[in-house]
Scaffold this motif. Structure first.
Motif, PDB file in Angstrom:
ATOM      1  N   LEU A 158       0.778  -1.096  -0.196  1.00  0.00           N
ATOM      2  CA  LEU A 158      -0.014   0.244  -0.078  1.00  0.00           C
ATOM      3  C   LEU A 158       0.814   1.334  -0.071  1.00  0.00           C
ATOM      4  O   LEU A 158       0.237   2.481   0.351  1.00  0.00           O
ATOM      5  N   PHE A 159       2.211   1.304  -0.270  1.00  0.00           N
ATOM      6  CA  PHE A 159       3.054   2.306  -0.462  1.00  0.00           C
ATOM      7  C   PHE A 159       2.362   3.268  -1.323  1.00  0.00           C
ATOM      8  O   PHE A 159       2.879   4.711  -1.098  1.00  0.00           O
ATOM      9  N   SER A 160       1.830   3.060  -2.369  1.00  0.00           N
ATOM     10  CA  SER A 160       1.317   4.187  -3.133  1.00  0.00           C
ATOM     11  C   SER A 160       0.303   4.883  -2.558  1.00  0.00           C
ATOM     12  O   SER A 160      -0.101   6.063  -3.353  1.00  0.00           O
ATOM     13  N   PHE A 161      -0.078   4.472  -1.581  1.00  0.00           N
ATOM     14  CA  PHE A 161      -1.346   5.203  -0.777  1.00  0.00           C
ATOM     15  C   PHE A 161      -0.874   5.759   0.355  1.00  0.00           C
ATOM     16  O   PHE A 161      -0.923   5.483   1.562  1.00  0.00           O
ATOM     17  N   GLY A 162      -0.253   7.215   0.121  1.00  0.00           N
ATOM     18  CA  GLY A 162       0.643   7.909   1.251  1.00  0.00           C
ATOM     19  C   GLY A 162      -0.332   8.343   2.486  1.00  0.00           C
ATOM     20  O   GLY A 162       0.164   8.381   3.274  1.00  0.00           O
ATOM     21  N   ASN A 163      -1.471   8.547   2.051  1.00  0.00           N
ATOM     22  CA  ASN A 163      -2.344   9.211   3.236  1.00  0.00           C
ATOM     23  C   ASN A 163      -3.424   8.317   3.619  1.00  0.00           C
ATOM     24  O   ASN A 163      -4.434   8.678   3.913  1.00  0.00           O
ATOM     25  N   LEU A 164      -2.949   7.031   3.953  1.00  0.00           N
ATOM     26  CA  LEU A 164      -3.843   6.237   4.690  1.00  0.00           C
ATOM     27  C   LEU A 164      -4.063   6.496   5.894  1.00  0.00           C
ATOM     28  O   LEU A 164      -3.415   7.102   6.779  1.00  0.00           O
ATOM     29  N   LYS A 165      -5.486   6.006   6.363  1.00  0.00           N
ATOM     30  CA  LYS A 165      -6.052   6.175   7.805  1.00  0.00           C
ATOM     31  C   LYS A 165      -6.226   5.208   8.246  1.00  0.00           C
ATOM     32  O   LYS A 165      -6.481   4.264   7.489  1.00  0.00           O
ATOM     33  N   THR A 166      -6.529   5.091   9.583  1.00  0.00           N
ATOM     34  CA  THR A 166      -7.073   3.703  10.218  1.00  0.00           C
ATOM     35  C   THR A 166      -8.377   3.167   9.464  1.00  0.00           C
ATOM     36  O   THR A 166      -8.632   2.013   9.378  1.00  0.00           O
ATOM     37  N   SER A 167      -9.143   4.343   9.281  1.00  0.00           N
ATOM     38  CA  SER A 167     -10.598   3.881   8.692  1.00  0.00           C
ATOM     39  C   SER A 167     -10.317   3.220   7.097  1.00  0.00           C
ATOM     40  O   SER A 167     -11.234   2.432   7.067  1.00  0.00           O
ATOM     41  N   ASP A 168      -9.306   3.650   6.385  1.00  0.00           N
ATOM     42  CA  ASP A 168      -8.998   2.846   5.411  1.00  0.00           C
ATOM     43  C   ASP A 168      -8.690   1.392   5.415  1.00  0.00           C
ATOM     44  O   ASP A 168      -9.189   0.680   4.553  1.00  0.00           O
ATOM     45  N   PHE A 179      -2.607 -12.938   5.354  1.00  0.00           N
ATOM     46  CA  PHE A 179      -2.868 -11.667   4.509  1.00  0.00           C
ATOM     47  C   PHE A 179      -2.205 -10.371   5.138  1.00  0.00           C
ATOM     48  O   PHE A 179      -2.716 -10.138   6.548  1.00  0.00           O
ATOM     49  N   VAL A 180      -1.376  -9.853   4.522  1.00  0.00           N
ATOM     50  CA  VAL A 180      -0.608  -8.810   5.207  1.00  0.00           C
ATOM     51  C   VAL A 180      -0.665  -7.548   4.467  1.00  0.00           C
ATOM     52  O   VAL A 180      -0.475  -7.569   3.364  1.00  0.00           O
ATOM     53  N   LEU A 181      -1.035  -6.549   5.161  1.00  0.00           N
ATOM     54  CA  LEU A 181      -1.126  -5.057   4.481  1.00  0.00           C
ATOM     55  C   LEU A 181       0.514  -4.573   4.763  1.00  0.00           C
ATOM     56  O   LEU A 181       0.894  -4.691   5.783  1.00  0.00           O
ATOM     57  N   VAL A 182       0.990  -3.725   3.946  1.00  0.00           N
ATOM     58  CA  VAL A 182       2.350  -3.197   4.137  1.00  0.00           C
ATOM     59  C   VAL A 182       2.134  -1.731   3.693  1.00  0.00           C
ATOM     60  O   VAL A 182       1.736  -1.088   2.477  1.00  0.00           O
ATOM     61  N   SER A 183       2.509  -0.691   4.949  1.00  0.00           N
ATOM     62  CA  SER A 183       2.357   0.647   4.674  1.00  0.00           C
ATOM     63  C   SER A 183       3.060   1.063   5.881  1.00  0.00           C
ATOM     64  O   SER A 183       3.072   0.394   7.040  1.00  0.00           O
ATOM     65  N   SER A 184       3.731   2.234   5.852  1.00  0.00           N
ATOM     66  CA  SER A 184       4.167   2.807   7.186  1.00  0.00           C
ATOM     67  C   SER A 184       3.344   4.136   7.501  1.00  0.00           C
ATOM     68  O   SER A 184       3.852   4.978   8.316  1.00  0.00           O
ATOM     69  N   ALA A 185       2.290   4.289   6.900  1.00  0.00           N
ATOM     70  CA  ALA A 185       1.611   5.382   7.004  1.00  0.00           C
ATOM     71  C   ALA A 185       0.642   5.536   8.041  1.00  0.00           C
ATOM     72  O   ALA A 185       0.058   6.499   8.601  1.00  0.00           O
ATOM     73  N   ILE A 222      -6.052  -7.326  11.892  1.00  0.00           N
ATOM     74  CA  ILE A 222      -5.312  -6.949  10.580  1.00  0.00           C
ATOM     75  C   ILE A 222      -3.903  -6.898  10.901  1.00  0.00           C
ATOM     76  O   ILE A 222      -3.284  -6.453  11.843  1.00  0.00           O
ATOM     77  N   SER A 223      -3.136  -7.773   9.901  1.00  0.00           N
ATOM     78  CA  SER A 223      -1.683  -8.058  10.016  1.00  0.00           C
ATOM     79  C   SER A 223      -1.092  -6.902   9.157  1.00  0.00           C
ATOM     80  O   SER A 223      -1.587  -6.590   8.022  1.00  0.00           O
ATOM     81  N   MET A 224      -0.368  -6.151   9.794  1.00  0.00           N
ATOM     82  CA  MET A 224       0.326  -4.814   9.078  1.00  0.00           C
ATOM     83  C   MET A 224       1.891  -5.039   9.216  1.00  0.00           C
ATOM     84  O   MET A 224       2.315  -5.254  10.391  1.00  0.00           O
ATOM     85  N   ALA A 225       2.707  -4.695   8.328  1.00  0.00           N
ATOM     86  CA  ALA A 225       4.015  -4.454   8.460  1.00  0.00           C
ATOM     87  C   ALA A 225       4.445  -3.306   7.580  1.00  0.00           C
ATOM     88  O   ALA A 225       3.845  -2.861   6.744  1.00  0.00           O
ATOM     89  N   PRO A 226       5.722  -2.641   8.101  1.00  0.00           N
ATOM     90  CA  PRO A 226       6.166  -1.318   7.709  1.00  0.00           C
ATOM     91  C   PRO A 226       6.869  -1.841   6.451  1.00  0.00           C
ATOM     92  O   PRO A 226       7.207  -0.924   5.862  1.00  0.00           O
ATOM     93  N   THR A 227       7.475  -2.747   6.229  1.00  0.00           N
ATOM     94  CA  THR A 227       8.266  -3.170   4.942  1.00  0.00           C
ATOM     95  C   THR A 227       7.870  -4.606   4.228  1.00  0.00           C
ATOM     96  O   THR A 227       7.103  -5.362   5.027  1.00  0.00           O
ATOM     97  N   LEU A 228       8.077  -4.717   3.061  1.00  0.00           N
ATOM     98  CA  LEU A 228       7.912  -5.891   2.401  1.00  0.00           C
ATOM     99  C   LEU A 228       8.467  -7.041   3.086  1.00  0.00           C
ATOM    100  O   LEU A 228       8.030  -8.335   3.185  1.00  0.00           O
ATOM    101  N   GLN A 229       9.737  -6.914   3.675  1.00  0.00           N
ATOM    102  CA  GLN A 229      10.554  -7.939   4.132  1.00  0.00           C
ATOM    103  C   GLN A 229       9.933  -8.343   5.472  1.00  0.00           C
ATOM    104  O   GLN A 229       9.933  -9.587   5.686  1.00  0.00           O
ATOM    105  N   GLU A 230       9.234  -7.314   6.311  1.00  0.00           N
ATOM    106  CA  GLU A 230       8.856  -7.734   7.523  1.00  0.00           C
ATOM    107  C   GLU A 230       7.460  -8.637   7.257  1.00  0.00           C
ATOM    108  O   GLU A 230       7.069  -9.305   8.142  1.00  0.00           O
TER     109      GLU A 230
END
Length: 110
Positions: A42-52, A70-76, A86-94
């Motif tokens: 999701l790096f192309s979506f820089g303005n992500l919010k929790t509601s997203d 099922f893992v989302l990747v974003s640091s936003a 929701i599983s989320m990581a700040p990088t693809l490697q993580e």
């Protein structure tokens, strides 16, 4: 929508589209992806919010319920603001590391 398959894991990303379009395209492509572990870049979506992130909840629950990661990747979004389901990581490697850990847990029936 771009799909990058590596073994039994598929990384999905979308350039130059809205989040709503990304989710719509993902749902349409899901029958082809349902047997893989999914990483949504999701790096192309820089303005992500929790509601997203909540927009992914149903698909995440369905996918994880079938024994796949099922893992989302974003640091936003701040880690404290991410729903526990929701599983989320700040990088693809993580994200890959999360999938590896979840596979081990499934193999051990934890």
């Amino acid at each position: 929508m771009i799909f990058d398959r590596d073994g039994n894991t598929t990384i999905v990303l979308q350039e130059k589209a809205s989040l709503a379009t990304f989710i719509k395209n993902l749902k349409q492509a899901y029958p082809k992806l349902k047997n893989d572990h999914l990483i949504l870049n999701l790096f192309s979506f820089g303005n992500l919010k929790t509601s997203d992130l909540l927009e992914f909840m149903e698909l995440s629950n369905t996918h994880r319920g079938s024994g796949k990661s099922f893992v989302l990747v974003s640091s936003a979004v701040a880690p404290d603001d991410i729903p526990e389901e929701i599983s989320m990581a700040p990088t693809l490697q993580e994200a890959r590391d999360i999938i590896e850990m979840e596979e081990i847990e499934r193999d051990l029936d934890l």
